[in-house]
Scaffold this active site. Sequence first.
Site, PDB file in Angstrom:
ATOM      1  N   PRO A  28      20.025  64.837  57.045  1.00 24.09           N
ATOM      2  CG  PRO A  28      22.094  65.888  57.229  1.00 24.09           C
ATOM      3  CD  PRO A  28      20.969  65.376  58.045  1.00 24.09           C
ATOM      4  CG  LEU A  29      19.007  60.957  54.283  1.00 24.21           C
ATOM      5  CD1 LEU A  29      17.579  60.430  54.325  1.00 24.21           C
ATOM      6  CD2 LEU A  29      20.011  59.837  54.537  1.00 24.21           C
ATOM      7  CB  THR A  30      23.786  63.020  49.360  1.00 25.33           C
ATOM      8  OG1 THR A  30      24.340  64.130  50.041  1.00 25.33           O
ATOM      9  CG2 THR A  30      24.152  63.075  47.889  1.00 25.33           C
ATOM     10  CG  HIS A 169      28.058  68.479  56.091  1.00 26.96           C
ATOM     11  ND1 HIS A 169      28.687  67.815  57.123  1.00 26.96           N
ATOM     12  CD2 HIS A 169      27.697  67.519  55.200  1.00 26.96           C
ATOM     13  CE1 HIS A 169      28.716  66.510  56.845  1.00 26.96           C
ATOM     14  NE2 HIS A 169      28.122  66.307  55.684  1.00 26.96           N
ATOM     15  CB  ALA A 171      29.962  66.189  60.271  1.00 30.58           C
ATOM     16  CG  HIS A 172      29.730  63.047  58.003  1.00 31.97           C
ATOM     17  ND1 HIS A 172      28.473  63.011  57.486  1.00 31.97           N
ATOM     18  CD2 HIS A 172      29.572  62.807  59.337  1.00 31.97           C
ATOM     19  CE1 HIS A 172      27.581  62.788  58.441  1.00 31.97           C
ATOM     20  NE2 HIS A 172      28.234  62.662  59.578  1.00 31.97           N
ATOM     21  CE1 TYR A 174      32.272  64.482  51.768  1.00 33.27           C
ATOM     22  CE2 TYR A 174      30.855  64.292  53.698  1.00 33.27           C
ATOM     23  CZ  TYR A 174      31.305  63.795  52.484  1.00 33.27           C
ATOM     24  OH  TYR A 174      30.800  62.624  51.990  1.00 33.27           O
ATOM     25  NE  ARG A 221      25.311  64.914  60.906  1.00 37.07           N
ATOM     26  CZ  ARG A 221      24.743  63.912  60.272  1.00 37.07           C
ATOM     27  NH1 ARG A 221      24.414  64.028  58.988  1.00 37.07           N
ATOM     28  NH2 ARG A 221      24.454  62.782  60.898  1.00 37.07           N
ATOM     29  N   GLY A 315      18.148  58.937  59.400  1.00 40.34           N
ATOM     30  CA  GLY A 315      18.551  59.053  58.010  1.00 40.34           C
ATOM     31  C   GLY A 315      17.890  57.987  57.160  1.00 40.34           C
ATOM     32  NE  ARG A 316      21.462  53.824  57.711  1.00 40.30           N
ATOM     33  CZ  ARG A 316      21.952  52.876  58.478  1.00 40.30           C
ATOM     34  NH1 ARG A 316      22.332  51.736  57.949  1.00 40.30           N
ATOM     35  NH2 ARG A 316      22.067  53.053  59.776  1.00 40.30           N
TER      36      ARG A 316
HETATM   37  C1  LIG Z   1      22.191  57.879  51.251  1.00 37.64           C
HETATM   38  C2  LIG Z   1      22.797  58.699  52.335  1.00 37.64           C
HETATM   39  C3  LIG Z   1      23.124  60.016  52.084  1.00 37.64           C
HETATM   40  C4  LIG Z   1      23.643  60.829  53.110  1.00 37.64           C
HETATM   41  N1  LIG Z   1      23.896  62.146  52.842  1.00 37.64           N
HETATM   42  C5  LIG Z   1      24.286  62.971  53.849  1.00 37.64           C
HETATM   43  C6  LIG Z   1      24.434  64.366  53.624  1.00 37.64           C
HETATM   44  O1  LIG Z   1      24.190  64.915  52.545  1.00 37.64           O
HETATM   45  N2  LIG Z   1      24.849  65.125  54.672  1.00 37.64           N
HETATM   46  C7  LIG Z   1      25.107  64.592  55.912  1.00 37.64           C
HETATM   47  O2  LIG Z   1      25.469  65.308  56.835  1.00 37.64           O
HETATM   48  N3  LIG Z   1      24.939  63.270  56.145  1.00 37.64           N
HETATM   49  C8  LIG Z   1      24.525  62.452  55.154  1.00 37.64           C
HETATM   50  N4  LIG Z   1      24.309  61.123  55.415  1.00 37.64           N
HETATM   51  C9  LIG Z   1      24.402  60.643  56.801  1.00 37.64           C
HETATM   52  C10 LIG Z   1      23.015  60.645  57.449  1.00 37.64           C
HETATM   53  O3  LIG Z   1      22.585  61.980  57.704  1.00 37.64           O
HETATM   54  C11 LIG Z   1      23.002  59.851  58.776  1.00 37.64           C
HETATM   55  O4  LIG Z   1      23.940  60.406  59.641  1.00 37.64           O
HETATM   56  C12 LIG Z   1      23.334  58.375  58.551  1.00 37.64           C
HETATM   57  O5  LIG Z   1      22.477  57.818  57.574  1.00 37.64           O
HETATM   58  C13 LIG Z   1      23.172  57.587  59.855  1.00 37.64           C
HETATM   59  O6  LIG Z   1      21.865  57.718  60.368  1.00 37.64           O
HETATM   60  P1  LIG Z   1      20.805  56.517  60.218  1.00 37.64           P
HETATM   61  O7  LIG Z   1      21.387  55.334  60.931  1.00 37.64           O
HETATM   62  O8  LIG Z   1      19.549  57.033  60.861  1.00 37.64           O
HETATM   63  O9  LIG Z   1      20.660  56.241  58.761  1.00 37.64           O
HETATM   64  C14 LIG Z   1      23.848  60.292  54.398  1.00 37.64           C
HETATM   65  C15 LIG Z   1      23.545  58.951  54.636  1.00 37.64           C
HETATM   66  C16 LIG Z   1      23.007  58.158  53.630  1.00 37.64           C
HETATM   67  C17 LIG Z   1      22.614  56.748  53.927  1.00 37.64           C
END
Ligand SMILES: Cc1cc2nc3c(=O)[nH]c(=O)nc-3n(C[C@H](O)[C@H](O)[C@H](O)COP(=O)(O)O)c2cc1C
Length: 381
Positions: A28-30, A169, A171-172, A174, A221, A315-316
Amino acid sequence: MTIDVAPHLFSPIKVGDLELKHRIVMGPLTRSRSPKEVANTLNAEYYGQRATDGGLLISEGTSPSLTAAGYPNVPGILTEEQSKGWKLSTAAVHAKGGYIYAQLWHTGRAGKSEFQPDKKAPVSASAIPIDGKETPRALDLDEIKYVVNEFQTSAKWAREAGFDGIEIHAAHGYLIDQFLQTSSNKRDDHYGGSIENRARFLFEVVDAVLKELPASKVAIRLSPWLGIQNVSDEDPETLFKYVLVKLNAYKLAYIHLTEPVWGGWQQGPPHSQSKLQILRPLITSPTKLLLTGGYTLETGEEAVAAGRADIIGYGRPFITNPDLVERFRLGKPLTDYSDPSKYYGGGREGYADYLTWEEEEQRKEKKEKLIPGSGATHSKY
Ligand SMILES: Cc1cc2nc3c(=O)[nH]c(=O)nc-3n(C[C@H](O)[C@H](O)[C@H](O)COP(=O)(O)O)c2cc1C
Protein backbone atom coordinates in the site's frame (compact mmCIF):
# COMPACT_ATOMS: atom_id res chain seq x y z
CA MET A 1 11.85 -40.03 -5.97
CA THR A 2 10.56 -36.56 -5.10
CA ILE A 3 12.81 -33.59 -5.16
CA ASP A 4 12.05 -30.74 -2.79
CA VAL A 5 12.33 -27.46 -4.58
CA ALA A 6 12.11 -24.41 -2.34
CA PRO A 7 9.43 -21.94 -3.42
CA HIS A 8 10.58 -18.71 -4.99
CA LEU A 9 9.02 -15.40 -5.94
CA PHE A 10 7.61 -16.86 -9.14
CA SER A 11 6.05 -19.94 -7.54
CA PRO A 12 2.26 -19.83 -7.55
CA ILE A 13 0.45 -19.66 -4.24
CA LYS A 14 -3.11 -19.60 -2.98
CA VAL A 15 -3.87 -16.55 -0.86
CA GLY A 16 -7.39 -16.61 0.51
CA ASP A 17 -9.48 -17.53 -2.50
CA LEU A 18 -7.00 -16.07 -5.02
CA GLU A 19 -4.66 -18.27 -7.02
CA LEU A 20 -1.65 -16.00 -7.35
CA LYS A 21 0.80 -16.71 -10.16
CA HIS A 22 3.69 -15.05 -8.34
CA ARG A 23 4.48 -13.73 -4.87
CA ILE A 24 5.48 -10.15 -5.62
CA VAL A 25 2.84 -7.96 -4.00
CA MET A 26 2.51 -4.23 -4.49
CA GLY A 27 2.40 -2.77 -0.98
CA PRO A 28 0.00 0.00 0.00
CA LEU A 29 1.33 3.42 -1.02
CA THR A 30 -0.40 6.69 -0.24
CA ARG A 31 0.12 8.98 -3.22
CA SER A 32 -2.35 11.78 -2.39
CA ARG A 33 -3.67 12.18 -5.89
CA SER A 34 -7.41 11.89 -5.38
CA PRO A 35 -8.88 15.41 -5.11
CA LYS A 36 -12.21 15.56 -3.26
CA GLU A 37 -11.32 12.21 -1.70
CA VAL A 38 -12.66 10.22 -4.65
CA ALA A 39 -10.47 7.81 -6.61
CA ASN A 40 -10.34 8.85 -10.28
CA THR A 41 -9.25 7.83 -13.79
CA LEU A 42 -5.64 8.87 -13.14
CA ASN A 43 -5.53 6.54 -10.13
CA ALA A 44 -7.00 3.76 -12.32
CA GLU A 45 -4.30 4.31 -14.93
CA TYR A 46 -1.60 4.07 -12.24
CA TYR A 47 -2.97 0.86 -10.69
CA GLY A 48 -3.60 -0.67 -14.12
CA GLN A 49 0.03 -0.05 -15.08
CA ARG A 50 1.21 -1.98 -12.03
CA ALA A 51 -1.17 -4.94 -12.35
CA THR A 52 0.04 -8.31 -13.63
CA ASP A 53 -1.74 -11.51 -14.54
CA GLY A 54 -2.28 -13.38 -11.27
CA GLY A 55 -0.52 -10.70 -9.21
CA LEU A 56 -1.84 -8.96 -6.08
CA LEU A 57 -1.83 -5.21 -5.47
CA ILE A 58 -2.85 -3.52 -2.23
CA SER A 59 -4.43 -0.10 -2.62
CA GLU A 60 -3.11 2.97 -0.87
CA GLY A 61 -4.73 3.53 2.48
CA THR A 62 -8.34 4.55 1.84
CA SER A 63 -10.44 6.31 4.49
CA PRO A 64 -13.16 4.15 6.08
CA SER A 65 -14.53 6.85 8.38
CA LEU A 66 -15.40 10.55 8.46
CA THR A 67 -12.70 10.93 11.11
CA ALA A 68 -10.09 8.81 9.30
CA ALA A 69 -8.25 11.11 6.92
CA GLY A 70 -5.01 12.63 8.07
CA TYR A 71 -3.56 13.89 4.81
CA PRO A 72 -4.89 15.75 1.74
CA ASN A 73 -6.29 14.07 -1.37
CA VAL A 74 -6.52 10.61 0.16
CA PRO A 75 -9.40 8.71 -1.46
CA GLY A 76 -12.14 7.42 0.81
CA ILE A 77 -14.33 4.30 0.63
CA LEU A 78 -17.20 5.31 2.91
CA THR A 79 -19.76 6.43 0.32
CA GLU A 80 -21.32 5.19 -2.91
CA GLU A 81 -19.56 7.95 -4.87
CA GLN A 82 -16.18 6.92 -3.45
CA SER A 83 -16.95 3.29 -4.19
CA LYS A 84 -17.76 4.16 -7.81
CA GLY A 85 -14.48 6.04 -8.07
CA TRP A 86 -12.58 2.96 -6.94
CA LYS A 87 -14.44 0.80 -9.46
CA LEU A 88 -12.30 2.40 -12.18
CA SER A 89 -9.14 1.09 -10.51
CA THR A 90 -10.43 -2.39 -9.74
CA ALA A 91 -11.62 -2.72 -13.35
CA ALA A 92 -8.22 -1.60 -14.71
CA VAL A 93 -6.47 -4.19 -12.53
CA HIS A 94 -8.91 -6.98 -13.40
CA ALA A 95 -8.56 -6.21 -17.11
CA LYS A 96 -4.94 -7.35 -16.81
CA GLY A 97 -5.83 -10.50 -14.87
CA GLY A 98 -4.64 -8.97 -11.60
CA TYR A 99 -6.17 -8.66 -8.14
CA ILE A 100 -6.46 -5.75 -5.74
CA TYR A 101 -7.22 -5.47 -2.02
CA ALA A 102 -8.41 -2.21 -0.48
CA GLN A 103 -6.46 -1.02 2.54
CA LEU A 104 -8.77 0.53 5.15
CA TRP A 105 -6.80 3.21 6.96
CA HIS A 106 -7.87 5.30 9.94
CA THR A 107 -5.06 7.68 10.86
CA GLY A 108 -6.39 8.53 14.35
CA ARG A 109 -4.17 11.06 16.12
CA ALA A 110 -1.82 11.23 13.13
CA GLY A 111 -4.60 13.22 11.47
CA LYS A 112 -5.32 16.91 11.59
CA SER A 113 -8.36 18.90 12.68
CA GLU A 114 -8.56 20.48 9.21
CA PHE A 115 -9.67 17.09 7.81
CA GLN A 116 -12.14 16.38 10.64
CA PRO A 117 -15.89 17.01 10.60
CA ASP A 118 -16.50 20.40 12.25
CA LYS A 119 -12.70 20.85 12.41
CA LYS A 120 -12.61 19.08 15.77
CA ALA A 121 -9.40 17.55 17.11
CA PRO A 122 -8.36 14.24 15.53
CA VAL A 123 -9.38 11.14 17.45
CA SER A 124 -7.41 8.48 19.28
CA ALA A 125 -7.56 5.96 22.12
CA SER A 126 -6.40 8.62 24.60
CA ALA A 127 -5.70 12.35 24.48
CA ILE A 128 -1.97 11.87 24.00
CA PRO A 129 -0.36 13.62 21.02
CA ILE A 130 2.42 12.50 18.73
CA ASP A 131 5.41 14.82 19.42
CA GLY A 132 4.82 18.10 17.63
CA LYS A 133 1.27 17.25 16.52
CA GLU A 134 -2.18 18.28 17.70
CA THR A 135 -3.52 16.77 20.90
CA PRO A 136 -6.23 14.31 19.90
CA ARG A 137 -9.45 13.67 21.77
CA ALA A 138 -10.20 10.21 23.13
CA LEU A 139 -13.08 8.46 21.40
CA ASP A 140 -15.98 7.82 23.79
CA LEU A 141 -17.74 4.46 23.83
CA ASP A 142 -20.53 5.52 21.45
CA GLU A 143 -18.00 6.96 19.03
CA ILE A 144 -15.99 3.73 19.05
CA LYS A 145 -19.15 1.86 18.10
CA TYR A 146 -19.78 4.41 15.37
CA VAL A 147 -16.28 4.05 13.90
CA VAL A 148 -16.56 0.24 13.96
CA ASN A 149 -19.83 0.56 12.03
CA GLU A 150 -18.14 2.86 9.53
CA PHE A 151 -15.55 0.12 8.91
CA GLN A 152 -18.40 -2.26 8.13
CA THR A 153 -20.03 0.23 5.76
CA SER A 154 -16.69 0.76 4.03
CA ALA A 155 -16.18 -2.99 3.70
CA LYS A 156 -19.52 -3.17 1.92
CA TRP A 157 -18.56 -0.34 -0.44
CA ALA A 158 -15.15 -1.91 -1.08
CA ARG A 159 -16.89 -5.13 -2.07
CA GLU A 160 -19.27 -3.18 -4.32
CA ALA A 161 -16.28 -1.43 -5.90
CA GLY A 162 -14.97 -4.80 -7.02
CA PHE A 163 -12.04 -5.14 -4.64
CA ASP A 164 -10.90 -8.74 -4.23
CA GLY A 165 -10.49 -8.28 -0.52
CA ILE A 166 -9.70 -5.90 2.31
CA GLU A 167 -6.55 -5.26 4.27
CA ILE A 168 -7.19 -3.60 7.62
CA HIS A 169 -4.40 -1.15 8.46
CA ALA A 170 -3.54 -1.82 12.09
CA ALA A 171 0.11 -0.81 11.73
CA HIS A 172 2.46 2.19 11.73
CA GLY A 173 1.06 4.01 14.74
CA TYR A 174 -2.37 4.73 13.24
CA LEU A 175 -5.69 4.42 15.09
CA ILE A 176 -5.85 0.65 15.66
CA ASP A 177 -2.17 0.60 16.67
CA GLN A 178 -2.87 3.56 19.01
CA PHE A 179 -5.41 1.38 20.81
CA LEU A 180 -3.09 -1.63 20.87
CA GLN A 181 0.05 -0.22 22.40
CA THR A 182 0.61 1.13 25.90
CA SER A 183 2.30 4.42 24.95
CA SER A 184 -0.87 5.76 23.29
CA ASN A 185 -3.60 3.93 25.21
CA LYS A 186 -4.18 5.00 28.84
CA ARG A 187 -7.90 4.25 28.89
CA ASP A 188 -9.50 2.96 32.06
CA ASP A 189 -12.52 1.34 30.39
CA HIS A 190 -12.70 -2.04 28.64
CA TYR A 191 -10.61 -0.70 25.72
CA GLY A 192 -7.57 -0.01 27.91
CA GLY A 193 -5.34 -1.70 30.46
CA SER A 194 -4.96 -5.42 29.73
CA ILE A 195 -3.76 -6.73 26.36
CA GLU A 196 -7.19 -8.21 25.79
CA ASN A 197 -8.78 -4.80 26.35
CA ARG A 198 -6.31 -2.91 24.17
CA ALA A 199 -6.85 -5.43 21.34
CA ARG A 200 -10.63 -5.19 21.65
CA PHE A 201 -11.01 -2.37 19.12
CA LEU A 202 -8.88 -4.28 16.57
CA PHE A 203 -11.02 -7.40 16.86
CA GLU A 204 -14.24 -5.41 16.72
CA VAL A 205 -13.04 -3.91 13.43
CA VAL A 206 -12.08 -7.36 12.09
CA ASP A 207 -15.49 -8.74 13.10
CA ALA A 208 -17.26 -5.77 11.47
CA VAL A 209 -15.43 -6.31 8.17
CA LEU A 210 -16.19 -10.03 8.37
CA LYS A 211 -19.89 -9.23 8.35
CA GLU A 212 -19.43 -8.14 4.74
CA LEU A 213 -16.69 -10.44 3.46
CA PRO A 214 -15.56 -14.00 4.22
CA ALA A 215 -12.27 -14.49 6.06
CA SER A 216 -10.69 -15.68 2.81
CA LYS A 217 -10.99 -12.09 1.54
CA VAL A 218 -9.79 -10.27 4.64
CA ALA A 219 -6.26 -9.44 5.75
CA ILE A 220 -4.61 -7.21 8.33
CA ARG A 221 -1.36 -5.26 8.60
CA LEU A 222 0.60 -4.94 11.84
CA SER A 223 4.02 -3.50 12.62
CA PRO A 224 5.48 -5.05 15.78
CA TRP A 225 8.60 -3.26 17.09
CA LEU A 226 8.41 -0.57 14.43
CA GLY A 227 8.04 2.25 16.97
CA ILE A 228 7.10 5.11 14.68
CA GLN A 229 4.72 7.98 15.45
CA ASN A 230 5.49 7.62 19.18
CA VAL A 231 3.74 4.26 19.40
CA SER A 232 5.45 1.61 21.49
CA ASP A 233 4.51 -1.03 23.99
CA GLU A 234 5.80 -2.06 27.40
CA ASP A 235 5.78 -5.73 26.31
CA PRO A 236 5.47 -5.93 22.53
CA GLU A 237 6.34 -9.60 22.25
CA THR A 238 3.49 -10.71 24.54
CA LEU A 239 1.10 -8.23 22.92
CA PHE A 240 1.75 -9.27 19.33
CA LYS A 241 1.85 -12.98 20.18
CA TYR A 242 -1.60 -12.64 21.72
CA VAL A 243 -2.94 -10.71 18.73
CA LEU A 244 -1.43 -13.07 16.14
CA VAL A 245 -2.58 -16.28 17.82
CA LYS A 246 -6.10 -14.89 17.91
CA LEU A 247 -5.95 -13.57 14.34
CA ASN A 248 -4.57 -16.86 13.05
CA ALA A 249 -7.69 -18.62 14.31
CA TYR A 250 -9.80 -16.46 11.95
CA LYS A 251 -8.14 -18.12 8.92
CA LEU A 252 -7.72 -14.77 7.18
CA ALA A 253 -6.25 -14.57 3.68
CA TYR A 254 -2.95 -13.15 4.90
CA ILE A 255 -1.28 -11.28 7.72
CA HIS A 256 0.94 -8.44 6.60
CA LEU A 257 3.84 -7.52 8.87
CA THR A 258 6.08 -4.51 8.30
CA GLU A 259 9.76 -5.12 8.92
CA PRO A 260 10.77 -3.20 12.05
CA VAL A 261 13.58 -1.61 10.10
CA TRP A 262 11.35 0.74 8.18
CA GLY A 263 11.80 -0.07 4.55
CA GLY A 264 15.55 0.29 4.64
CA TRP A 265 15.23 3.90 5.70
CA GLN A 266 17.02 2.97 8.88
CA GLN A 267 20.09 0.82 9.30
CA GLY A 268 19.46 -2.51 10.95
CA PRO A 269 20.13 -6.22 10.90
CA PRO A 270 19.60 -8.17 7.67
CA HIS A 271 16.12 -9.54 7.02
CA SER A 272 17.24 -13.05 7.97
CA GLN A 273 17.77 -11.78 11.55
CA SER A 274 14.51 -9.87 11.72
CA LYS A 275 12.71 -9.95 15.06
CA LEU A 276 9.53 -10.82 13.14
CA GLN A 277 10.81 -14.39 12.89
CA ILE A 278 9.81 -14.84 16.56
CA LEU A 279 6.21 -14.45 15.36
CA ARG A 280 6.53 -16.48 12.15
CA PRO A 281 5.42 -19.85 13.64
CA LEU A 282 2.16 -18.30 14.84
CA ILE A 283 0.90 -17.75 11.30
CA THR A 284 -0.18 -21.02 9.76
CA SER A 285 -1.98 -22.21 6.65
CA PRO A 286 -4.41 -21.27 5.24
CA THR A 287 -3.34 -17.78 6.39
CA LYS A 288 -0.26 -16.58 4.51
CA LEU A 289 2.45 -14.27 5.83
CA LEU A 290 3.27 -11.16 3.82
CA LEU A 291 6.43 -9.28 4.78
CA THR A 292 7.25 -5.79 3.51
CA GLY A 293 10.08 -3.35 4.10
CA GLY A 294 13.37 -2.91 2.32
CA TYR A 295 13.19 -6.06 0.24
CA THR A 296 15.09 -6.49 -3.02
CA LEU A 297 14.68 -9.26 -5.58
CA GLU A 298 17.46 -11.20 -3.86
CA THR A 299 16.33 -10.78 -0.25
CA GLY A 300 12.72 -11.47 -1.25
CA GLU A 301 13.77 -14.70 -2.96
CA GLU A 302 15.77 -15.71 0.12
CA ALA A 303 12.89 -15.02 2.51
CA VAL A 304 10.41 -17.05 0.46
CA ALA A 305 12.84 -19.92 -0.13
CA ALA A 306 13.66 -20.10 3.59
CA GLY A 307 9.96 -20.02 4.53
CA ARG A 308 10.36 -16.78 6.48
CA ALA A 309 7.50 -15.34 4.40
CA ASP A 310 4.97 -16.69 1.90
CA ILE A 311 4.65 -13.52 -0.16
CA ILE A 312 6.73 -10.32 -0.29
CA GLY A 313 5.53 -6.74 -0.49
CA TYR A 314 7.39 -4.05 -2.38
CA GLY A 315 6.54 -0.41 -1.81
CA ARG A 316 8.90 2.22 -3.23
CA PRO A 317 10.22 0.02 -6.07
CA PHE A 318 6.67 -0.06 -7.47
CA ILE A 319 6.48 3.75 -7.52
CA THR A 320 9.10 4.17 -10.25
CA ASN A 321 8.84 0.71 -11.84
CA PRO A 322 5.34 0.02 -13.15
CA ASP A 323 6.68 -3.25 -14.59
CA LEU A 324 8.52 -4.28 -11.42
CA VAL A 325 7.38 -7.89 -11.75
CA GLU A 326 8.68 -8.15 -15.30
CA ARG A 327 11.97 -6.49 -14.39
CA PHE A 328 12.42 -9.03 -11.60
CA ARG A 329 11.52 -11.87 -13.96
CA LEU A 330 14.08 -10.72 -16.51
CA GLY A 331 16.68 -9.60 -13.98
CA LYS A 332 16.66 -6.04 -15.34
CA PRO A 333 17.88 -3.04 -13.33
CA LEU A 334 15.34 -0.86 -11.57
CA THR A 335 14.63 2.82 -12.07
CA ASP A 336 15.87 4.65 -8.98
CA TYR A 337 13.12 5.13 -6.39
CA SER A 338 15.05 6.96 -3.70
CA ASP A 339 13.82 10.50 -4.48
CA PRO A 340 10.74 11.15 -2.32
CA SER A 341 9.86 14.49 -3.93
CA LYS A 342 7.14 12.92 -6.13
CA TYR A 343 5.75 10.47 -3.60
CA TYR A 344 2.87 12.60 -2.34
CA GLY A 345 0.58 14.91 -4.27
CA GLY A 346 0.69 16.36 -7.76
CA GLY A 347 -0.68 14.94 -10.97
CA ARG A 348 0.46 12.42 -13.55
CA GLU A 349 4.11 13.41 -13.34
CA GLY A 350 6.06 11.20 -10.97
CA TYR A 351 3.02 8.95 -10.75
CA ALA A 352 1.65 7.45 -13.96
CA ASP A 353 4.47 8.55 -16.30
CA TYR A 354 7.18 6.05 -15.32
CA LEU A 355 8.31 3.86 -18.19
CA THR A 356 8.54 0.13 -18.43
CA TRP A 357 11.89 -1.43 -19.19
CA GLU A 358 10.82 -1.98 -22.77
CA GLU A 359 9.68 1.61 -23.21
CA GLU A 360 12.96 2.87 -21.81
CA GLU A 361 14.89 0.72 -24.27
CA GLN A 362 12.78 1.94 -27.17
CA ARG A 363 13.28 5.54 -26.10
CA LYS A 364 17.03 4.98 -25.82
CA GLU A 365 17.15 3.50 -29.32
CA LYS A 366 15.23 6.45 -30.71
CA LYS A 367 17.55 8.91 -28.98
CA GLU A 368 20.60 6.98 -30.15
CA LYS A 369 19.44 7.42 -33.68
CA LEU A 370 19.02 11.17 -33.23
CA ILE A 371 22.00 11.89 -30.95
CA PRO A 372 24.52 9.02 -30.83
CA GLY A 373 25.86 8.46 -27.31
CA SER A 374 22.78 9.66 -25.41
CA GLY A 375 20.36 7.41 -23.59
CA ALA A 376 18.38 6.98 -20.42
CA THR A 377 20.39 6.13 -17.35
CA HIS A 378 19.49 3.59 -14.69
CA SER A 379 20.78 3.02 -11.26
CA LYS A 380 20.63 -0.51 -9.98
CA TYR A 381 19.05 -0.75 -6.52
C1 LIG B 1 5.04 7.08 -0.44
C2 LIG B 1 4.70 6.02 0.55
C3 LIG B 1 3.39 5.86 0.95
C4 LIG B 1 3.03 4.83 1.83
N1 LIG B 1 1.71 4.66 2.15
C5 LIG B 1 1.33 3.60 2.91
C6 LIG B 1 -0.04 3.34 3.15
O1 LIG B 1 -0.96 4.01 2.68
N2 LIG B 1 -0.34 2.27 3.94
C7 LIG B 1 0.62 1.45 4.48
O2 LIG B 1 0.32 0.50 5.17
N3 LIG B 1 1.93 1.68 4.23
C8 LIG B 1 2.31 2.72 3.45
N4 LIG B 1 3.64 2.90 3.16
C9 LIG B 1 4.61 1.89 3.59
C10 LIG B 1 4.86 0.89 2.46
O3 LIG B 1 3.72 0.05 2.28
C11 LIG B 1 6.10 0.01 2.73
O4 LIG B 1 5.92 -0.66 3.94
C12 LIG B 1 7.38 0.85 2.81
O5 LIG B 1 7.52 1.64 1.65
C13 LIG B 1 8.60 -0.06 2.93
O6 LIG B 1 8.68 -0.97 1.85
P1 LIG B 1 9.73 -0.73 0.66
O7 LIG B 1 11.10 -0.74 1.28
O8 LIG B 1 9.50 -1.87 -0.29
O9 LIG B 1 9.43 0.61 0.07
C14 LIG B 1 4.02 3.96 2.33
C15 LIG B 1 5.35 4.14 1.95
C16 LIG B 1 5.69 5.15 1.06
C17 LIG B 1 7.11 5.27 0.60
